[in-house]
Design an enzyme around this catalytic site. Structure first.
Site, mmCIF file in Angstrom:
data_model
loop_
_atom_site.group_PDB
_atom_site.id
_atom_site.type_symbol
_atom_site.label_atom_id
_atom_site.label_comp_id
_atom_site.label_asym_id
_atom_site.label_seq_id
_atom_site.Cartn_x
_atom_site.Cartn_y
_atom_site.Cartn_z
ATOM 1 N N LYS A 1 1.483 10.228 -4.633
ATOM 2 C CA LYS A 1 0.495 9.908 -3.593
ATOM 3 C C LYS A 1 0.559 10.956 -2.489
ATOM 4 O O LYS A 1 1.648 11.379 -2.095
ATOM 5 C CB LYS A 1 0.783 8.508 -3.042
ATOM 6 C CG LYS A 1 -0.246 8.001 -2.037
ATOM 7 C CD LYS A 1 0.075 6.567 -1.621
ATOM 8 C CE LYS A 1 -0.905 6.017 -0.601
ATOM 9 N NZ LYS A 1 -0.603 4.628 -0.213
ATOM 10 N N SER B 1 -4.257 1.285 -0.624
ATOM 11 C CA SER B 1 -4.599 2.681 -0.422
ATOM 12 C C SER B 1 -4.111 3.610 -1.535
ATOM 13 O O SER B 1 -4.593 4.732 -1.620
ATOM 14 C CB SER B 1 -4.030 3.164 0.908
ATOM 15 O OG SER B 1 -2.619 3.066 0.918
ATOM 16 N N SER C 1 -0.502 -1.807 -0.582
ATOM 17 C CA SER C 1 -1.138 -0.600 -1.124
ATOM 18 C C SER C 1 -0.625 -0.105 -2.473
ATOM 19 O O SER C 1 -1.244 0.771 -3.063
ATOM 20 C CB SER C 1 -1.043 0.538 -0.125
ATOM 21 O OG SER C 1 -2.058 0.391 0.828
#
Ligand code: GLN
Length: 485
Positions: free
Chosen positions: A79, A154, A178
């Site tokens: 990420k 996210s 997330s």
């Protein structure tokens, strides 16, 4: 021929170890698939093809010498909120669009020392604020199960890429859901470890008392393997917990006879999709068939306040953490007429609307005169929530809930209504507020759209929730389905 694009880490490792496959071949297969599906899925902010092939060659060298562990030579995606030395780390924000960190996050050091192959950095909601990846300053990621829908957020890029055959596994970060919510939306496994289990060194801070890094994988065994690599004490993170880390694969026994599971009624919220509730009920039945003792008397009465508590505490911490982006130290810098003008314009142009909303909420909640009414009150309710969990865990080994109240929603459906968007994390936020570990695993589909099951454990009981997840996974087929793209 084996489908290289749906291999788990342990399957890939067996082939690599047995010299039936090289890391270079595996990596090339993934890079080709990335090229094929990226125009539609858009999970990557950066693809590091040359680096991946170079790391694959090194891994092949190690493997040829009989060395290497379970992750050696297996392609991974990180990420874009996790610092990668020499590789752009943007947080999907214009503020950091051209930032190349001079150091690696602790998790990156650990993965590199185990022979990782880095495919690239994944798209996310800007600074991890959001539930759909629509808050990325660059582009929206699409759900591989239905490209008109969001992959969750996210960590939406990480989850979508695992599902779409663009990586074998990925790392995400979880502040209020997330990792777990996008895992549920994309039908992959996602775990948020206990606060303090995985170092936050090199994780760009959103809300420091809630943030944790964790794995997104194709099955529970892979989740345990990645946890083995990333968990452990790090003196550079003052909240990192000292002490030994268990071998999480030891927990993978398909036997949960006698395990006590609680089903808290508060998590079956108003507005929950009936098909989601039905799938979770079916999963609970399955657990009972496997020998677990399921009880529904458990009550966590402060749960309905978790969302309000989260949206005071997370923005407050964010407003402090994001003060560093002033155009002087790093990232985007606007050259204005004066120092103040430069600072103001840097933040005006560098941050997107959701980030600004959070900074304003947090600054307000922390301001003199409101601090006691909002921030202090929220911290008190946070303690109540944690105590209710403590009490529940005196009776239960784990709690079972849905990961989200709905299946993935349409792109654009909730962008204009922040409150609706915030509600997609009602089932995951209490876990961060209390610092607990939790996992989301595939638990069914409605009209081809995935449903996630959440298992919550007491602090540092990752082994227990992995064990329950593994037993369920072995008794079901959901995790074997792959989207057609
Ligand atoms: N959706 C929540 C938020 O927007 C949680 C995000 C996260 O876990 N990083 O803050």
């Amino acid at each position: 021929m084996t489908d290289l694009l749906s291999l788990t880490i342990h399957e890939a490792h067996d082939l690599l170890k047995g010299r039936q496959l090289t890391s270079a071949e595996l990596t090339r297969a993934y890079l080709e698939n990335i090229e094929r599906v990226e125009p539609r899925i858009k999970a990557f902010v950066t693809v590091t093809g040359d680096l991946a092939l170079q790391q694959a060659a090194e891994a092949d060298h190690v493997l040829a010498g009989g060395g290497g562990g379970p992750l050696t030579g297996v392609p991974a995606l990180i990420k874009d909120v996790i610092c990668t030395k020499g590789v752009r780390t943007t947080c999907s924000s214009k503020m950091l669009e051209n930032l190349v960190p001079p150091y690696d996050a602790d998790v990156m050091e650990r993965l590199k020392s185990r022979g990782m192959v880095l495919l690239g950095k994944s798209n996310m909601d800007e600074f991890a604020m959001g539930s759909s990846t629509e808050n990325s300053a660059f582009f929206t990621t699409h759900n591989p199960w239905d490209e008109a829908r969001v992959p969750g957020g996210s960590s939406g890029g990480s989850a979508a890429a695992v599902a779409a055959g663009e990586t074998v596994y990925a790392l995400g970060s979880d502040t209020g859901g997330s990792i777990r919510q996008p895992a549920g939306f994309c039908s992959v496994v996602g775990m948020k470890p206990t606060y303090g289990r995985v170092s936050r060194y090199g994780l760009v801070a959103f809300a420091s008392s809630l943030d944790q890094i964790g794995p997104l994988t194709r099955d529970v065994t892979d989740c345990a393997l990645v946890m083995n690599a990333i968990a452990g004490y790090d003196r550079r993170d003052s909240t990192s917990v000292p002490g030994p880390v268990p071998d999480y694969t030891q927990a993978l026994l398909p036997d949960i006879r006698g395990i006590r599971l609680g089903v808290p009624g508060e998590y079956f919220v108003e507005g929950m999709q009936p098909e989601v509730a039905a799938a979770i009920e079916a999963a609970i039945k399955k657990m009972e068939e496997l020998g677990a003792k399921v009880e529904r008397e458990v009550s966590l009465p402060s749960t309905p306040y978790a969302l309000a508590v989260y949206y005071i505490i997370a923005p407050s911490e964010a407003s402090a953490n994001l003060a560093r982006y002033d155009g002087v130290k790093y990232g985007f810098s606007y050259q204005g007429a004066s120092m103040w003008d430069s600072m103001e314009k840097t933040r005006e142009y560098g941050f997107g609307p959701e980030v600004k909303r959070r900074i304003m909420l947090g600054t307000y909640a922390l301001s003199a005169g409101y601090y006691d009414a909002y921030y202090l009150k929220a911290q008190k309710v946070r303690t109540l929530i944690r105590r209710e969990f403590d009490r529940a865990f005196e009776k239960y080994d784990a709690l079972i809930t849905p990961t989200s109240p709905t299946v993935p929603f349409k792109i654009g459906e909730k962008v204009d209504d922040p409150l609706q968007m915030y509600l997609s994390d009602v089932c995951t936020m209490p876990v961060n507020i209390a610092g607990l570990p939790a996992i989301s695993i595939p638990a069914g589909f409605v009209d081809g759209l995935p449903i996630g099951l959440q298992i919550i454990g007491k602090p540092f009981s990752e082994e227990t929730i992995l064990k329950i997840a593994y037993a369920y996974e072995q008794a079901t087929e959901w995790h074997k389905r792959r989207p057609k793209i």
